[in-house]
Design a protein around this motif. Structure first.
Motif, PDB file in Angstrom:
ATOM      1  N   ILE A  87       0.875  -1.163   0.000  1.00  0.00           N
ATOM      2  CA  ILE A  87       0.000   0.000   0.000  1.00  0.00           C
ATOM      3  C   ILE A  87       0.917   1.219   0.000  1.00  0.00           C
ATOM      4  CG2 ILE A  87      -1.711   1.357   1.254  1.00  0.00           C
ATOM      5  CD1 ILE A  87      -2.887  -1.156   2.361  1.00  0.00           C
ATOM      6  N   ALA A  88       0.873   2.009  -1.070  1.00  0.00           N
ATOM      7  CA  ALA A  88       1.766   3.151  -1.197  1.00  0.00           C
ATOM      8  C   ALA A  88       1.430   4.219  -0.169  1.00  0.00           C
ATOM      9  CB  ALA A  88       1.675   3.733  -2.613  1.00  0.00           C
ATOM     10  N   GLY A  89       2.482   4.777   0.432  1.00  0.00           N
ATOM     11  CA  GLY A  89       2.298   5.821   1.430  1.00  0.00           C
ATOM     12  C   GLY A  89       2.396   7.215   0.842  1.00  0.00           C
ATOM     13  N   ARG A  90       2.100   8.213   1.676  1.00  0.00           N
ATOM     14  CA  ARG A  90       2.162   9.604   1.221  1.00  0.00           C
ATOM     15  C   ARG A  90       3.602  10.047   0.968  1.00  0.00           C
ATOM     16  NH1 ARG A  90      -1.393   9.640   5.496  1.00  0.00           N
ATOM     17  NH2 ARG A  90       0.099  10.659   6.894  1.00  0.00           N
ATOM     18  N   ASP A  91       4.514   9.558   1.814  1.00  0.00           N
ATOM     19  CA  ASP A  91       5.923   9.914   1.662  1.00  0.00           C
ATOM     20  C   ASP A  91       6.658   8.719   1.069  1.00  0.00           C
ATOM     21  OD1 ASP A  91       8.546  10.691   1.809  1.00  0.00           O
ATOM     22  OD2 ASP A  91       8.530  11.162   3.960  1.00  0.00           O
ATOM     23  N   ARG A  92       6.837   8.721  -0.242  1.00  0.00           N
ATOM     24  CA  ARG A  92       7.437   7.581  -0.923  1.00  0.00           C
ATOM     25  C   ARG A  92       8.928   7.454  -0.645  1.00  0.00           C
ATOM     26  NH1 ARG A  92       4.633   5.130  -4.641  1.00  0.00           N
ATOM     27  NH2 ARG A  92       5.808   3.374  -3.785  1.00  0.00           N
ATOM     28  N   LYS A  93       9.533   8.503  -0.098  1.00  0.00           N
ATOM     29  CA  LYS A  93      10.964   8.439   0.207  1.00  0.00           C
ATOM     30  C   LYS A  93      11.231   7.882   1.602  1.00  0.00           C
ATOM     31  CE  LYS A  93      12.250  12.266  -2.858  1.00  0.00           C
ATOM     32  NZ  LYS A  93      12.903  13.609  -2.935  1.00  0.00           N
ATOM     33  N   ALA A  94      10.213   7.814   2.427  1.00  0.00           N
ATOM     34  CA  ALA A  94      10.381   7.308   3.793  1.00  0.00           C
ATOM     35  C   ALA A  94      10.608   5.806   3.785  1.00  0.00           C
ATOM     36  CB  ALA A  94       9.144   7.649   4.626  1.00  0.00           C
ATOM     37  N   LYS A  95      11.296   5.307   4.775  1.00  0.00           N
ATOM     38  CA  LYS A  95      11.544   3.870   4.869  1.00  0.00           C
ATOM     39  C   LYS A  95      10.222   3.131   5.104  1.00  0.00           C
ATOM     40  CE  LYS A  95      16.279   4.110   6.638  1.00  0.00           C
ATOM     41  NZ  LYS A  95      17.191   3.687   7.732  1.00  0.00           N
ATOM     42  N   THR A 145      -7.574  -7.406   7.101  1.00  0.00           N
ATOM     43  CA  THR A 145      -7.475  -6.001   7.504  1.00  0.00           C
ATOM     44  C   THR A 145      -6.978  -5.137   6.358  1.00  0.00           C
ATOM     45  OG1 THR A 145      -7.039  -6.638   9.803  1.00  0.00           O
ATOM     46  CG2 THR A 145      -6.413  -4.409   9.147  1.00  0.00           C
ATOM     47  N   LEU A 146      -5.949  -5.594   5.645  1.00  0.00           N
ATOM     48  CA  LEU A 146      -5.424  -4.830   4.513  1.00  0.00           C
ATOM     49  C   LEU A 146      -6.470  -4.706   3.410  1.00  0.00           C
ATOM     50  CD1 LEU A 146      -1.741  -6.132   4.264  1.00  0.00           C
ATOM     51  CD2 LEU A 146      -2.591  -4.028   5.328  1.00  0.00           C
ATOM     52  N   MET A 147      -7.266  -5.746   3.219  1.00  0.00           N
ATOM     53  CA  MET A 147      -8.342  -5.679   2.232  1.00  0.00           C
ATOM     54  C   MET A 147      -9.352  -4.599   2.621  1.00  0.00           C
ATOM     55  SD  MET A 147      -8.774  -9.785   1.590  1.00  0.00           S
ATOM     56  CE  MET A 147     -10.249  -9.674   0.580  1.00  0.00           C
ATOM     57  N   LYS A 148      -9.686  -4.534   3.897  1.00  0.00           N
ATOM     58  CA  LYS A 148     -10.619  -3.506   4.380  1.00  0.00           C
ATOM     59  C   LYS A 148     -10.029  -2.110   4.176  1.00  0.00           C
ATOM     60  CE  LYS A 148     -13.085  -2.041   8.597  1.00  0.00           C
ATOM     61  NZ  LYS A 148     -12.546  -0.675   8.743  1.00  0.00           N
ATOM     62  N   LEU A 149      -8.760  -1.932   4.563  1.00  0.00           N
ATOM     63  CA  LEU A 149      -8.122  -0.624   4.439  1.00  0.00           C
ATOM     64  C   LEU A 149      -8.008  -0.192   2.976  1.00  0.00           C
ATOM     65  CD1 LEU A 149      -5.295  -1.022   7.119  1.00  0.00           C
ATOM     66  CD2 LEU A 149      -7.410   0.312   7.315  1.00  0.00           C
ATOM     67  N   LYS A 150      -7.751  -1.162   2.106  1.00  0.00           N
ATOM     68  CA  LYS A 150      -7.645  -0.829   0.679  1.00  0.00           C
ATOM     69  C   LYS A 150      -9.004  -0.399   0.123  1.00  0.00           C
ATOM     70  CE  LYS A 150      -5.047  -0.540  -2.975  1.00  0.00           C
ATOM     71  NZ  LYS A 150      -3.918   0.423  -3.025  1.00  0.00           N
ATOM     72  N   LYS A 153      -9.676   3.017   0.902  1.00  0.00           N
ATOM     73  CA  LYS A 153      -8.706   3.934   0.290  1.00  0.00           C
ATOM     74  C   LYS A 153      -7.828   4.613   1.330  1.00  0.00           C
ATOM     75  CE  LYS A 153     -11.743   4.733  -3.702  1.00  0.00           C
ATOM     76  NZ  LYS A 153     -11.115   3.630  -4.441  1.00  0.00           N
ATOM     77  N   TRP A 154      -7.519   3.874   2.396  1.00  0.00           N
ATOM     78  CA  TRP A 154      -6.613   4.399   3.432  1.00  0.00           C
ATOM     79  C   TRP A 154      -5.207   4.526   2.866  1.00  0.00           C
ATOM     80  CZ3 TRP A 154      -2.654   1.501   6.195  1.00  0.00           C
ATOM     81  CH2 TRP A 154      -2.079   2.223   7.248  1.00  0.00           C
ATOM     82  N   VAL A 155      -4.563   5.651   3.157  1.00  0.00           N
ATOM     83  CA  VAL A 155      -3.195   5.870   2.701  1.00  0.00           C
ATOM     84  C   VAL A 155      -2.306   6.121   3.918  1.00  0.00           C
ATOM     85  CG1 VAL A 155      -1.663   7.307   1.301  1.00  0.00           C
ATOM     86  CG2 VAL A 155      -4.015   6.857   0.532  1.00  0.00           C
ATOM     87  N   PRO A 156      -1.341   5.266   4.178  1.00  0.00           N
ATOM     88  CA  PRO A 156      -0.455   5.470   5.324  1.00  0.00           C
ATOM     89  C   PRO A 156       0.568   6.568   5.055  1.00  0.00           C
ATOM     90  CG  PRO A 156       0.247   3.548   4.087  1.00  0.00           C
ATOM     91  CD  PRO A 156      -1.024   4.036   3.435  1.00  0.00           C
ATOM     92  N   LYS A 157       1.266   6.972   6.080  1.00  0.00           N
ATOM     93  CA  LYS A 157       2.291   8.006   5.913  1.00  0.00           C
ATOM     94  C   LYS A 157       3.420   7.492   5.038  1.00  0.00           C
ATOM     95  CE  LYS A 157       5.523  10.961   8.460  1.00  0.00           C
ATOM     96  NZ  LYS A 157       6.033  11.381   9.792  1.00  0.00           N
ATOM     97  N   ARG A 158       3.839   6.238   5.279  1.00  0.00           N
ATOM     98  CA  ARG A 158       4.918   5.622   4.503  1.00  0.00           C
ATOM     99  C   ARG A 158       4.420   4.326   3.899  1.00  0.00           C
ATOM    100  NH1 ARG A 158       9.363   5.898   7.896  1.00  0.00           N
ATOM    101  NH2 ARG A 158       8.247   7.494   9.053  1.00  0.00           N
ATOM    102  N   LYS A 457      -2.925   1.839  11.903  1.00  0.00           N
ATOM    103  CA  LYS A 457      -3.296   3.255  11.822  1.00  0.00           C
ATOM    104  C   LYS A 457      -2.538   4.081  12.867  1.00  0.00           C
ATOM    105  CE  LYS A 457      -7.865   2.939   9.675  1.00  0.00           C
ATOM    106  NZ  LYS A 457      -9.321   3.160   9.835  1.00  0.00           N
ATOM    107  N   THR A 458      -2.349   3.505  14.051  1.00  0.00           N
ATOM    108  CA  THR A 458      -1.644   4.231  15.113  1.00  0.00           C
ATOM    109  C   THR A 458      -0.186   4.480  14.715  1.00  0.00           C
ATOM    110  OG1 THR A 458      -3.061   3.259  16.811  1.00  0.00           O
ATOM    111  CG2 THR A 458      -0.985   4.208  17.551  1.00  0.00           C
ATOM    112  N   LEU A 459       0.428   3.468  14.101  1.00  0.00           N
ATOM    113  CA  LEU A 459       1.823   3.604  13.695  1.00  0.00           C
ATOM    114  C   LEU A 459       1.963   4.270  12.329  1.00  0.00           C
ATOM    115  CD1 LEU A 459       3.240   0.153  14.850  1.00  0.00           C
ATOM    116  CD2 LEU A 459       3.914   2.398  15.705  1.00  0.00           C
ATOM    117  N   GLY A 460       0.877   4.259  11.524  1.00  0.00           N
ATOM    118  CA  GLY A 460       0.982   4.703  10.142  1.00  0.00           C
ATOM    119  C   GLY A 460       0.571   6.122   9.909  1.00  0.00           C
TER     120      GLY A 460
END
Length: 460
Positions: A87-95, A145-150, A153-158, A457-460
């Motif tokens: 799942i692609a994050g908002r900051d593609r340069k982050a680890k 869970t990942l299926m639900k988040l997808k 359209k949830w987008v994590p930070k990284r 979500k808490t970590l992302g």
């Protein structure tokens, strides 16, 4: 592949009455149960060649939930391989953050089981089957869970990357390859470790956050001799020589050791542990040089792995005929090494204990690797505590050191912080991973998918 899935779908259906009795109520929980029961039917044992088929099934489910085909990949390695989903994050340069699990299971002989190990059964509040707990329960919880988040359209930070390996129980070649492929990861959340412990009343009593694990090591001790007729024994007998060396190793106790993980774990457990054992926990946490306290803990199988390296004989083979002197004898010594202790140091001690240059001591490489503990990351610890507080208010979170071995070691060896954060809560006495009639509580599925969503979500 479509035909294979159709056959499995027909063969893994569960009686409606059984599902109605114990079914999860949430849509994601129901999806996780379906993934788990289908997953058990894939005989992902070494040599069966079923890991690719199971991975294809999981990819099919992920793509159906909105993952792009190119974002879900399978890397074949021999008869097995590893699966990734991103799942692609908002900051593609982050680890990226890696969510880790494994698709393979240990072997199971159907004649020893009450139920066929590869036919999923939901009964008496449990899902029975090989791999139901290790590790297809958390794999199913994470995938659902990942299926639900997808879908949402949830987008994590990284970037968030699911990595499911295919030979964790055996050679770990897929793990090594995956760790190399994601050597840039900033954090690993391992679904194959950690989890909640329930008391006999079914109420949560503690959550274990895995941050370290013992280093695995096997050594073969081998004695050879010309042998001869058993009626003409000499002063040296290969079996007797080896047996004496094995006894010396079995009787030896390695010095007690401690790290921040075991110190915190024992200190946290001491308050709820009555009597001599609780006092020993408290004393050893305060002073790792307290050998008397270490010996009390070592006498308990639940805690021996927390205080020192252990080396035990696990296999013995010798002789070739009942009426002949043995020409060869071999013993396997299995060591679970305290993190931070080099294998070379353990081998040196084994040679010293053998005390016989005619006994050959040989390390048997099985793909495991030396890795230290992951320093306790306040962000991870805080996130786990927050999610535990929602699921089971007042339940303590205790750092833990695994006596066994998991895929995390290959990531820790690269300096990537790795933590076992499984979402299954169950009674320790009902854990039969690797054993007969393996099972997982149906009641843990609904809160399990909530666990993973809240944690990500808490970590992302």
């Amino acid at each position: 592949m479509r035909h294979l899935f159709a056959v499995l779908a027909a063969s893994t259906l569960i009686p409606a009455a059984a599902i109605a009795q114990d079914a999860p109520t949430s849509a994601t929980g129901k999806e996780a149960l379906g993934l788990l029961t289908r997953g058990i039917a894939f005989k992902t044992v070494q040599g069966e060649g079923q890991v690719p088929a199971y991975a294809a099934y999981l990819k099919q489910q992920l793509v159906s939930a909105g993952f792009a085909d190119g974002d879900v990949t399978f890397v074949p390695i021999g008869e097995t391989g590893y699966l990734t989903a991103r799942i692609a994050g908002r900051d593609r340069k982050a680890k990226p953050t890696v969510v880790l699990g494994h698709m393979d299971v240990v072997a199971a002989d159907a004649k020893d089981w009450t139920r066929d190990p590869f036919t999923p059964v939901v009964e008496d509040g449990y899902v029975f089957g090989r791999g139901s707990l290790d590790n297809k329960a958390n794999v199913s919880l994470v995938v659902a869970t990942l299926m639900k988040l997808k879908r949402e359209k949830w987008v994590p930070k990284r970037d968030l990357v699911l990595v499911l390996t295919g030979d964790e129980e055996t050679e770990m070649k897929t793990t090594q390859a995956a760790a190399n492929a994601f050597a840039n990861a900033g954090l690993v959340l391992n679904a194959d470790a950690g989890g909640g412990a329930l008391g006999e009343d079914g109420k949560p009593i503690a959550y274990g956050l895995q941050a370290a694990e013992k280093v695995y090591g096997d050594w073969h001790l081998t004695v050879t001799d010309p042998g001869g007729h058993s009626s003409r024994p000499g002063p040296r007998n290969a079996i007797a020589v080896l047996a004496n060396a094995v006894v010396r190793i079995a009787n030896y106790r390695f010095p007690p050791q401690q790290n921040e993980i075991t110190k915190a774990s024992l200190a946290g457990t001491a308050a709820a542990t009555p009597g001599e054992l609780g006092a020993a926990m408290k004393a050893f946490a305060a002073n790792p040089a307290d050998t008397a306290a270490a010996d009390i803990l070592s006498a308990d199988k639940r805690y021996v792995g927390q205080v020192r390296t252990t080396c035990v004989p696990t296999m013995f083979n010798g002789g070739h005929a009942p009426n002949a002197l043995p020409q060869r004898a071999m013993a396997n010594i299995n060591c679970r090494i305290f993190p931070g202790t080099p294998r070379a140091e353990i081998e040196k001690k084994l040679v010293e204990l053998v005390a016989d240059p005619t006994i050959k001591v040989t390390f048997r490489d099985n793909g495991t690797i030396e890795a230290g503990a992951s320093p306790l990351d306040p962000k991870v610890v805080g996130a786990v505590k927050a999610v535990v507080a929602k699921r089971a208010p007042g339940t303590p979170v205790l750092p833990m050191q695994e006596a066994g071995a998991t895929d995390s070691m290959h990531f820790r060896a690269k300096g990537i912080p790795s933590f076992g954060v499984g979402g299954v809560f169950m009674k320790p006495g009902e854990i039969f991973a690797h054993g007969l009639n393996e099972r997982v509580p149906v009641a843990t599925i609904d809160p399990g998918v909530v666990w993973w969503e809240e944690l990500l979500k808490t970590l992302g």
